[in-house]
Design a protein around this motif. Structure first.
Motif, PDB file in Angstrom:
ATOM      1  N   VAL A   8       0.680  -7.656   1.208  1.00 56.22           N
ATOM      2  CA  VAL A   8       1.727  -6.806   1.775  1.00 56.22           C
ATOM      3  C   VAL A   8       3.084  -7.200   1.199  1.00 56.22           C
ATOM      4  CG1 VAL A   8       2.902  -6.136   3.910  1.00 56.22           C
ATOM      5  CG2 VAL A   8       0.412  -6.345   3.876  1.00 56.22           C
ATOM      6  N   ALA A   9       3.298  -8.502   1.031  1.00 61.16           N
ATOM      7  CA  ALA A   9       4.569  -8.986   0.462  1.00 61.16           C
ATOM      8  C   ALA A   9       4.753  -8.456  -0.958  1.00 61.16           C
ATOM      9  CB  ALA A   9       4.596 -10.508   0.462  1.00 61.16           C
ATOM     10  N   PHE A  10       3.709  -8.533  -1.765  1.00 64.17           N
ATOM     11  CA  PHE A  10       3.826  -8.030  -3.139  1.00 64.17           C
ATOM     12  C   PHE A  10       4.112  -6.531  -3.146  1.00 64.17           C
ATOM     13  CE2 PHE A  10       0.898 -11.701  -4.431  1.00 64.17           C
ATOM     14  CZ  PHE A  10       1.979 -12.519  -4.709  1.00 64.17           C
ATOM     15  N   GLY A  11       3.497  -5.793  -2.230  1.00 60.40           N
ATOM     16  CA  GLY A  11       3.762  -4.366  -2.129  1.00 60.40           C
ATOM     17  C   GLY A  11       5.194  -4.071  -1.713  1.00 60.40           C
ATOM     18  N   ALA A  12       5.772  -4.965  -0.924  1.00 60.24           N
ATOM     19  CA  ALA A  12       7.147  -4.755  -0.459  1.00 60.24           C
ATOM     20  C   ALA A  12       8.174  -4.923  -1.574  1.00 60.24           C
ATOM     21  CB  ALA A  12       7.469  -5.715   0.685  1.00 60.24           C
ATOM     22  N   PHE A  13       7.783  -5.565  -2.660  1.00 61.28           N
ATOM     23  CA  PHE A  13       8.703  -5.773  -3.779  1.00 61.28           C
ATOM     24  C   PHE A  13       8.753  -4.582  -4.748  1.00 61.28           C
ATOM     25  CE2 PHE A  13       7.932 -10.368  -2.887  1.00 61.28           C
ATOM     26  CZ  PHE A  13       9.245 -10.706  -2.617  1.00 61.28           C
ATOM     27  N   GLN A  14       7.847  -3.638  -4.606  1.00 57.40           N
ATOM     28  CA  GLN A  14       7.767  -2.573  -5.596  1.00 57.40           C
ATOM     29  C   GLN A  14       7.686  -1.197  -4.958  1.00 57.40           C
ATOM     30  OE1 GLN A  14       4.190  -3.363  -7.864  1.00 57.40           O
ATOM     31  NE2 GLN A  14       3.365  -4.508  -6.167  1.00 57.40           N
TER      32      GLN A  14
END
Length: 148
Positions: free
Chosen positions: A102-108
């Motif tokens: 979810v964190a990685f998705g929040a960056f993009q």
């Protein structure tokens, strides 16, 4: 009477070394904080469902149910971790991996939220590293040797 057998060698001495107890307590605290955050998300989703008109009630209810399940899972994991139950370590690691995704998705993407990404990424990495640290791992593997 409660008698304890003396350890056979220094390597079997009860008690965590190198701050493992502090690290363990930090992990448990972070798991409870994550569970509390999920409960907060449940409350927010319920309020949103009651106040706003969603485009799809089915989707809104499904999302609410999933977050309720996640909150219950995290609360159970945090309680079990506080009791040093072995299964909770694996459960916590699985949650942290999900949190990383979810964190990685929040960056993009179009609706990127880097602040949210960092708020999810940093604790997830910290908890994973602490749970993989051998002294903390041992606290979960053999809790009877490390009574506080």
């Amino acid at each position: 009477m409660n008698h304890r057998a003396e350890p056979a060698s220094a390597s079997e001495t009860p008690g965590p070394a190198g701050g493992a107890t502090t690290a363990f307590r930090l992990v448990v605290a972070m798991l409870f904080l994550e569970a509390a955050a999920l409960v907060g998300v449940v409350v927010w989703l319920v309020v949103e469902l009651l106040v706003d008109r969603p485009e799809s009630y089915a989707t809104a209810v499904a999302m609410l149910v999933l977050v309720v399940i996640a909150a219950a899972w995290m609360l159970a994991t945090a309680v079990a971790a506080a009791r040093r139950q072995g299964w909770s370590r694996a459960s916590a690691i699985v949650w942290q991996v999900l949190q990383l995704s979810v964190a990685f998705g929040a960056f993009q993407g179009l609706f990127a939220q880097p602040a949210v990404g960092w708020a999810l990424l940093v604790p997830a990495v910290a908890v994973i590293l602490l749970l993989l640290w051998a002294p903390v791992r041992d606290l979960f593997a053999r809790p009877e040797l490390h009574e506080d």
